[in-house]
Design an enzyme around this catalytic site. Structure first.
Site, PDB file in Angstrom:
ATOM      1  N   CYS A 158       0.801  -1.235   0.000  1.00  0.00           N
ATOM      2  CA  CYS A 158       0.000   0.000   0.000  1.00  0.00           C
ATOM      3  C   CYS A 158       0.829   1.277   0.000  1.00  0.00           C
ATOM      4  O   CYS A 158       0.872   1.992  -0.997  1.00  0.00           O
ATOM      5  CB  CYS A 158      -0.946  -0.015   1.192  1.00  0.00           C
ATOM      6  SG  CYS A 158      -2.109  -1.380   1.122  1.00  0.00           S
TER       7      CYS A 158
HETATM    8  N1  NAD Z   1      -2.667  -5.747   1.641  1.00  0.00           N
HETATM    9  C1  NAD Z   1      -3.245  -4.790   2.309  1.00  0.00           C
HETATM   10  O1  NAD Z   1      -2.965  -4.594   3.487  1.00  0.00           O
HETATM   11  C2  NAD Z   1      -4.297  -3.897   1.664  1.00  0.00           C
HETATM   12  C3  NAD Z   1      -5.067  -3.063   2.475  1.00  0.00           C
HETATM   13  C4  NAD Z   1      -6.022  -2.258   1.906  1.00  0.00           C
HETATM   14  C5  NAD Z   1      -6.189  -2.256   0.520  1.00  0.00           C
HETATM   15  N2  NAD Z   1      -5.399  -3.055  -0.257  1.00  0.00           N
HETATM   16  C6  NAD Z   1      -5.631  -3.021  -1.712  1.00  0.00           C
HETATM   17  O2  NAD Z   1      -6.399  -4.166  -2.069  1.00  0.00           O
HETATM   18  C7  NAD Z   1      -6.010  -4.663  -3.348  1.00  0.00           C
HETATM   19  C8  NAD Z   1      -5.577  -6.109  -3.226  1.00  0.00           C
HETATM   20  O3  NAD Z   1      -4.436  -6.170  -2.399  1.00  0.00           O
HETATM   21  P1  NAD Z   1      -3.898  -7.513  -1.745  1.00  0.00           P
HETATM   22  O4  NAD Z   1      -2.843  -7.117  -0.774  1.00  0.00           O
HETATM   23  O5  NAD Z   1      -5.040  -8.363  -1.298  1.00  0.00           O
HETATM   24  O6  NAD Z   1      -3.216  -8.195  -3.025  1.00  0.00           O
HETATM   25  P2  NAD Z   1      -2.644  -9.706  -3.104  1.00  0.00           P
HETATM   26  O7  NAD Z   1      -1.554  -9.642  -4.105  1.00  0.00           O
HETATM   27  O8  NAD Z   1      -2.380 -10.233  -1.741  1.00  0.00           O
HETATM   28  O9  NAD Z   1      -3.853 -10.545  -3.696  1.00  0.00           O
HETATM   29  C9  NAD Z   1      -4.415 -10.283  -4.936  1.00  0.00           C
HETATM   30  C10 NAD Z   1      -4.888 -11.592  -5.551  1.00  0.00           C
HETATM   31  O10 NAD Z   1      -5.544 -11.280  -6.776  1.00  0.00           O
HETATM   32  C11 NAD Z   1      -5.225 -12.268  -7.727  1.00  0.00           C
HETATM   33  N3  NAD Z   1      -5.454 -11.754  -9.066  1.00  0.00           N
HETATM   34  C12 NAD Z   1      -4.651 -10.987  -9.842  1.00  0.00           C
HETATM   35  N4  NAD Z   1      -5.252 -10.674 -11.000  1.00  0.00           N
HETATM   36  C13 NAD Z   1      -6.472 -11.275 -10.972  1.00  0.00           C
HETATM   37  C14 NAD Z   1      -7.554 -11.323 -11.877  1.00  0.00           C
HETATM   38  N5  NAD Z   1      -7.523 -10.672 -13.028  1.00  0.00           N
HETATM   39  N6  NAD Z   1      -8.638 -12.068 -11.532  1.00  0.00           N
HETATM   40  C15 NAD Z   1      -8.684 -12.725 -10.344  1.00  0.00           C
HETATM   41  N7  NAD Z   1      -7.689 -12.698  -9.449  1.00  0.00           N
HETATM   42  C16 NAD Z   1      -6.605 -11.972  -9.750  1.00  0.00           C
HETATM   43  C17 NAD Z   1      -3.787 -12.621  -7.415  1.00  0.00           C
HETATM   44  O11 NAD Z   1      -3.464 -13.918  -7.932  1.00  0.00           O
HETATM   45  C18 NAD Z   1      -3.756 -12.556  -5.882  1.00  0.00           C
HETATM   46  O12 NAD Z   1      -4.032 -13.809  -5.296  1.00  0.00           O
HETATM   47  C19 NAD Z   1      -4.914  -3.716  -3.819  1.00  0.00           C
HETATM   48  O13 NAD Z   1      -5.489  -2.716  -4.598  1.00  0.00           O
HETATM   49  C20 NAD Z   1      -4.372  -3.116  -2.540  1.00  0.00           C
HETATM   50  O14 NAD Z   1      -3.803  -1.859  -2.742  1.00  0.00           O
HETATM   51  C21 NAD Z   1      -4.481  -3.889   0.284  1.00  0.00           C
END
Ligand code: NAD
Length: 412
Positions: A257
């Site tokens: 993030c």
């Molecule tokens: N990690 C955090 O603490 C956090 C907190 C708040 C917001 N976010 C936001 O949430 C979003 C997701 O973050 P995250 O940390 O969960 O990411 P992550 O990388 O942990 O997980 C994302 C998942 O999405 C999958 N993916 C990728 N492309 C895809 C598609 N086209 N169709 C289906 N699945 C797909 C990936 O294989 C992965 O398993 C981001 O925008 C991030 O900025 C993250």
């Protein structure tokens, strides 16, 4: 009504489990086959969701790699990554791929919500045109909203349920429908007038953190030069009962993030002839923090007449934050690289990170690692690591997190 979750990572998995625990049938879709197989087998890739909790949720949670399995869901929540390209510009690839995938399956009256962090306009300008390739109209035939995720991996004092959820729909009806979905798993919903307000509110939260971390990190460099203890300064300032919020200095910023999201806004702002100085400056200060840490390491070794070259240095904690194994953008990796460039013999201990495959390292057992060492550097202070023992047994310790201040150990 069943819930579809697209993207099963740090955001998607806890959300899927929360809905399953609330009694909803959930379909989770991810493009990563191995991840889907692991989750289906009851192996959680996320520390905040234990294998036991996942196994219980599997009664109501079905995992798949096929978008077609989302067709019967009443609501679909999109939680795919929003990284930066190599040139540090927004990479909407996963998000656009998800929107294209959904266009082939969405039905009339479904609710689609984007949760991924992105710049204002992403939902309306980028999601809508792709979703409407379904021949359904967003805001009329199906509801569309943006609702930012606020999960803080490793945190236990606030949960999905107790963290208010901001929801901004394309229309007020979209907001109402999306809010009703989240009411199952969140106590307080905060409706806002548009997706853009919700998108920018998330970025404000993250930029606020990034700027304040940079501020205290820069002050740490000055305090170091002036011979003032920055930790004592922060402790003193934090006694003010209003108008001050505590941020601690550290080795820099990591995770998916803070090092990434602010640059989504900086990029978008250029379209409006605006250069976001605070964002760029905070990024610059935080990115240079590992270099300051390496200087401190060099100085610490120098005190005992040793150069970095040939010194055995143990990094304690390499993930970007305490209590989790997430290595994304972790400043510890940059510190490791810089020390190796200078000829240091670097090992690491991290109970959350068994292996650093790219660096060809495995987490050393603490007992073993503390033998024959020149310096231990506490980079990330995991709660289960016995830092007192490290202080007792290592010949020299440098702490970048303030954990061992009470033991008189040199700090950042
Ligand atoms: N990690 C955090 O603490 C956090 C907190 C708040 C917001 N976010 C936001 O949430 C979003 C997701 O973050 P995250 O940390 O969960 O990411 P992550 O990388 O942990 O997980 C994302 C998942 O999405 C999958 N993916 C990728 N492309 C895809 C598609 N086209 N169709 C289906 N699945 C797909 C990936 O294989 C992965 O398993 C981001 O925008 C991030 O900025 C993250």
């Amino acid at each position: 009504m069943s819930i579809g979750i697209v993207g099963l990572g740090y955001v998607g998995v806890p959300l899927a489990v929360a809905f399953a625990e609330a009694g909803r049938d959930v379909v989770g879709v991810d493009v990563d086959y191995a991840r889907v197989a692991a989750l289906s087998g009851g192996h959680s890739p996320i520390e905040d969701v234990s294998d036991e909790r996942l196994a219980r949720a599997l009664d109501r949670l079905r995992l798949s790699t096929r978008y077609a399995d989302l067709a019967d869901a009443g609501a679909i929540l999109v939680c795919v990554p929003t990284p930066l390209t190599r040139n540090r510009e927004p990479d909407l690839g996963p998000l656009l791929a998800a929107a294209r995938g959904l266009a082939g399956v969405i039905r009339r009256d479904q609710v689609v919500v984007l949760e991924s962090t992105s710049f204002p306009g992403t939902t309306r300008e980028h999601m809508v045109p792709l979703l409407e390739e379904s021949d359904l109209r967003a805001g009329e035939d199906f509801a569309l909203a943006y609702s930012p995720e606020r999960v803080d991996p490793g945190r236990t004092d606030h949960t999905t349920r107790t963290t208010p959820k901001v929801v901004g729909g394309l229309t007020s009806r979209c907001t109402e429908r999306a809010a009703a979905i989240y009411a199952d798993v969140v106590d307080e919903i905060v409706p806002v007038s548009t997706p853009e307000v919700a998108e920018l509110s998330k970025l404000l939260e993250n930029i606020f953190r990034s700027v304040n971390i940079a501020l205290v990190n820069e002050l740490a460099i000055l305090a170091d030069r002036m011979g003032i203890d920055i930790w004592e300064v922060v402790d003193a300032a934090a006694t003010k009962p209003y108008g001050f919020m505590r941020f601690d200095p550290g080795p820099g910023m990591g995770g998916h993030c803070l090092p990434v999201d602010p640059f989504y806004l900086a990029w978008k702002a250029r379209e409006y002839d605006l250069s976001m100085e605070f964002i760029e400056l905070a990024g610059k200060v935080n990115q240079s923090q590992p270099y300051f840490c390496v200087q401190k390491i060099e100085r610490a070794l120098n005190e005992t007449g040793k150069p970095v070259k040939g010194s055995r240095i143990l990094l304690v904690g390499v993930s970007y934050k305490a209590g989790v194994g997430d290595l994304r953008e972790s400043p510890a990796l940059r510190i490791l690289e810089l020390l190796r460039e200078r000829g240091g013999e670097v090992s690491y201990h991290d109970p959350h990170v068994p292996e650093l495959a790219e660096q060809g390292l495995r987490s050393a057992e603490l007992e073993e690692a503390l033998g024959g060492l020149d310096l231990a550097v506490i980079v990330t202070a995991h709660p289960e690591v016995d830092h007192g023992r490290i202080v007792e047994q290592a010949p020299q310790v440098l702490d970048l997190r303030g954990t061992t201040r009470h033991l008189g150990v040199p700090q950042l």
